[in-house]
Write a protein that holds these residues in place. Structure first.
Motif, mmCIF file in Angstrom:
data_model
loop_
_atom_site.group_PDB
_atom_site.id
_atom_site.type_symbol
_atom_site.label_atom_id
_atom_site.label_comp_id
_atom_site.label_asym_id
_atom_site.label_seq_id
_atom_site.Cartn_x
_atom_site.Cartn_y
_atom_site.Cartn_z
ATOM 1 N N ARG A 162 0.831 -1.218 0.000
ATOM 2 C CA ARG A 162 0.000 0.000 0.000
ATOM 3 C C ARG A 162 0.857 1.257 0.000
ATOM 4 N NH1 ARG A 162 -3.040 -3.250 3.681
ATOM 5 N NH2 ARG A 162 -1.961 -2.283 5.432
ATOM 6 N N GLU A 163 1.906 1.257 0.817
ATOM 7 C CA GLU A 163 2.774 2.430 0.891
ATOM 8 C C GLU A 163 3.515 2.657 -0.423
ATOM 9 O OE1 GLU A 163 3.075 4.705 3.468
ATOM 10 O OE2 GLU A 163 1.247 3.625 4.026
ATOM 11 N N THR A 164 3.913 1.592 -1.086
ATOM 12 C CA THR A 164 4.606 1.719 -2.371
ATOM 13 C C THR A 164 3.689 2.296 -3.433
ATOM 14 O OG1 THR A 164 6.045 -0.154 -1.831
ATOM 15 C CG2 THR A 164 5.858 0.439 -4.160
ATOM 16 N N LYS A 165 2.461 1.863 -3.464
ATOM 17 C CA LYS A 165 1.494 2.387 -4.436
ATOM 18 C C LYS A 165 1.245 3.875 -4.201
ATOM 19 C CE LYS A 165 -0.961 -1.977 -5.248
ATOM 20 N NZ LYS A 165 -0.778 -2.018 -6.707
ATOM 21 N N LYS A 166 1.190 4.283 -2.937
ATOM 22 C CA LYS A 166 1.002 5.699 -2.621
ATOM 23 C C LYS A 166 2.193 6.530 -3.100
ATOM 24 C CE LYS A 166 -1.726 4.964 1.613
ATOM 25 N NZ LYS A 166 -1.703 5.125 3.090
ATOM 26 N N LYS A 167 3.359 6.002 -2.934
ATOM 27 C CA LYS A 167 4.587 6.741 -3.209
ATOM 28 C C LYS A 167 4.945 6.768 -4.688
ATOM 29 C CE LYS A 167 9.473 6.795 -1.755
ATOM 30 N NZ LYS A 167 10.472 6.123 -0.878
ATOM 31 N N PHE A 168 4.796 5.616 -5.382
ATOM 32 C CA PHE A 168 5.276 5.491 -6.760
ATOM 33 C C PHE A 168 4.162 5.398 -7.802
ATOM 34 C CE2 PHE A 168 8.785 3.948 -4.154
ATOM 35 C CZ PHE A 168 9.880 4.551 -4.748
ATOM 36 N N GLY A 169 2.992 4.912 -7.400
ATOM 37 C CA GLY A 169 1.892 4.749 -8.342
ATOM 38 C C GLY A 169 1.229 3.389 -8.165
ATOM 39 N N THR A 170 0.001 3.273 -8.643
ATOM 40 C CA THR A 170 -0.795 2.079 -8.369
ATOM 41 C C THR A 170 -0.265 0.810 -9.034
ATOM 42 O OG1 THR A 170 -2.263 2.643 -10.222
ATOM 43 C CG2 THR A 170 -2.909 3.416 -8.032
ATOM 44 N N ASP A 171 0.573 0.934 -10.044
ATOM 45 C CA ASP A 171 1.092 -0.242 -10.744
ATOM 46 C C ASP A 171 2.454 -0.696 -10.221
ATOM 47 O OD1 ASP A 171 -1.095 -0.426 -12.568
ATOM 48 O OD2 ASP A 171 -0.248 1.256 -13.692
ATOM 49 N N TYR A 172 2.927 -0.078 -9.160
ATOM 50 C CA TYR A 172 4.267 -0.403 -8.671
ATOM 51 C C TYR A 172 4.228 -1.445 -7.551
ATOM 52 C CZ TYR A 172 6.703 3.047 -11.446
ATOM 53 O OH TYR A 172 7.252 3.738 -12.498
ATOM 54 N N TYR A 173 5.295 -2.241 -7.531
ATOM 55 C CA TYR A 173 5.439 -3.320 -6.556
ATOM 56 C C TYR A 173 6.765 -3.130 -5.816
ATOM 57 C CZ TYR A 173 6.208 -7.988 -4.659
ATOM 58 O OH TYR A 173 6.455 -9.038 -3.816
ATOM 59 N N PRO A 174 6.776 -3.317 -4.480
ATOM 60 C CA PRO A 174 8.015 -3.101 -3.732
ATOM 61 C C PRO A 174 8.962 -4.291 -3.815
ATOM 62 C CG PRO A 174 6.279 -3.742 -2.227
ATOM 63 C CD PRO A 174 5.644 -3.617 -3.589
ATOM 64 N N GLY A 175 10.193 -4.050 -4.225
ATOM 65 C CA GLY A 175 11.230 -5.046 -4.046
ATOM 66 C C GLY A 175 11.668 -5.036 -2.595
ATOM 67 N N SER A 176 12.590 -5.896 -2.250
ATOM 68 C CA SER A 176 13.005 -5.993 -0.849
ATOM 69 C C SER A 176 13.589 -4.695 -0.299
ATOM 70 C CB SER A 176 13.976 -7.161 -0.668
ATOM 71 O OG SER A 176 14.924 -7.216 -1.701
ATOM 72 N N PRO A 177 14.337 -3.882 -1.080
ATOM 73 C CA PRO A 177 14.817 -2.617 -0.507
ATOM 74 C C PRO A 177 13.687 -1.685 -0.066
ATOM 75 C CG PRO A 177 16.089 -3.162 -2.451
ATOM 76 C CD PRO A 177 14.929 -4.111 -2.414
ATOM 77 N N GLU A 178 12.648 -1.587 -0.887
ATOM 78 C CA GLU A 178 11.530 -0.707 -0.525
ATOM 79 C C GLU A 178 10.727 -1.291 0.631
ATOM 80 O OE1 GLU A 178 9.047 2.591 -0.446
ATOM 81 O OE2 GLU A 178 11.043 2.301 -1.312
ATOM 82 N N ILE A 179 10.623 -2.613 0.693
ATOM 83 C CA ILE A 179 9.965 -3.249 1.833
ATOM 84 C C ILE A 179 10.693 -2.887 3.127
ATOM 85 C CG2 ILE A 179 9.610 -5.504 2.957
ATOM 86 C CD1 ILE A 179 8.836 -6.572 0.163
ATOM 87 N N ALA A 180 12.015 -2.988 3.093
ATOM 88 C CA ALA A 180 12.797 -2.619 4.275
ATOM 89 C C ALA A 180 12.634 -1.143 4.611
ATOM 90 C CB ALA A 180 14.270 -2.951 4.047
ATOM 91 N N HIS A 181 12.643 -0.303 3.586
ATOM 92 C CA HIS A 181 12.490 1.136 3.818
ATOM 93 C C HIS A 181 11.136 1.459 4.446
ATOM 94 C CE1 HIS A 181 12.316 5.474 2.150
ATOM 95 N NE2 HIS A 181 12.986 5.457 3.280
#
Length: 260
Positions: A85-104
């Motif tokens: 959810r946080e990744t979609k808010k930050k980058f856009g609805t079609d984006y998926y978090p890799g492990s670095p963004e998950i950690a962030h």
């Protein structure tokens, strides 16, 4: 290998397995205690656009995270879905978090992320995607980079090992690295991901690590395809060392949701 680009496989069911588990462990570690040092040997680009031509070419996300989200079987409070959810808010609805963004998403401002990536194109994308004061990017061999930083001053941290396994020697290299890392940094929580393929290349690596009797060792595997009906991966494996107490049942429940 410098030819590998994870964008073709982002959001596949193996990613779901790996990232759900990583989220559980990181949430536990970040819940209390001194600053945490999170390190990755193969960071990739950090986040992935699932509508990119590379991702759509394989369609693996459609059979992975997109199907998982459509079914809606997972607990809504699972930390993995918080990061999505946080990744979609930050980058856009079609984006998926890799492990670095998950950690962030899950770590605190006083925690540190050390991300290693050798592929020049992936590192360029990583620099664009991962920007924060507590994120440290390293354009170098991940094994050498992590060993050079180990142990951190307070000796509290997690290392994720996620190579491409495009060549057979990567299995032995991963096992050798884990043993060298544990010798230098005995307190480190270590997570190793590996694919299950028809030739069973992973078995020697797993046997090597199991016989060394590393502390708080856990190995889990999920099967998501008939091994006789697919050319590539039929399952996904994870090895944990120094696994924090109290999350075993949560990891088991997450794994069961991904089985064939």
């Amino acid at each position: 290998m410098l030819s590998y680009q994870h964008l073709y496989h982002a959001g596949c069911i193996a990613d779901v397995h790996k990232h759900a588990a990583l989220s559980i462990v990181l949430s536990k570690l970040a819940g209390k205690g001194k600053a945490l040092h999170y390190m990755e040997t193969h960071a990739g680009r950090g986040v992935y656009d699932l509508t990119a031509p590379e991702a759509e070419k394989t369609g693996e996300a459609r059979e992975g995270i997109l199907k998982v989200l459509e079914k809606g079987q997972w607990p809504k409070k699972h930390p993995y879905f918080h990061t999505i959810r946080e990744t979609k808010k930050k980058f856009g609805t079609d984006y998926y978090p890799g492990s670095p963004e998950i950690a962030h998403c899950l770590l605190r401002p006083n925690d540190h992320l050390h991300l290693m990536e050798l592929h020049p194109g992936e590192f360029f994308a990583l620099k664009s995607n991962m920007r924060a004061r507590n994120i440290h990017l390293h354009h170098q061999d991940g094994y050498k980079g992590v060993l050079a930083l180990s142990p951190p001053e307070n000796q509290r941290g997690l290392v994720l090992i996620d190579p491409s396994y495009e060549i057979k020697s990567e299995y032995n290299a991963a096992a050798d690295f884990i043993l060298a890392l544990h010798d230098k940094w005995a307190e480190a929580v270590i997570i190793l991901w590996y694919p299950l393929l028809k030739d069973d290349r992973h078995k020697e690596m797993c046997a090597t690590l199991e016989k060394t009797e590393l502390p708080k060792f856990r190995r889990e595997e999920i099967i998501f395809a008939d091994r006789n009906a697919v050319r590539g991966m039929y399952g996904s494996g994870l090895i944990y060392i120094n696994l924090p107490a109290g999350i075993e049942d949560t990891l088991t429940q997450s794994s069961k949701l991904q089985q064939l």
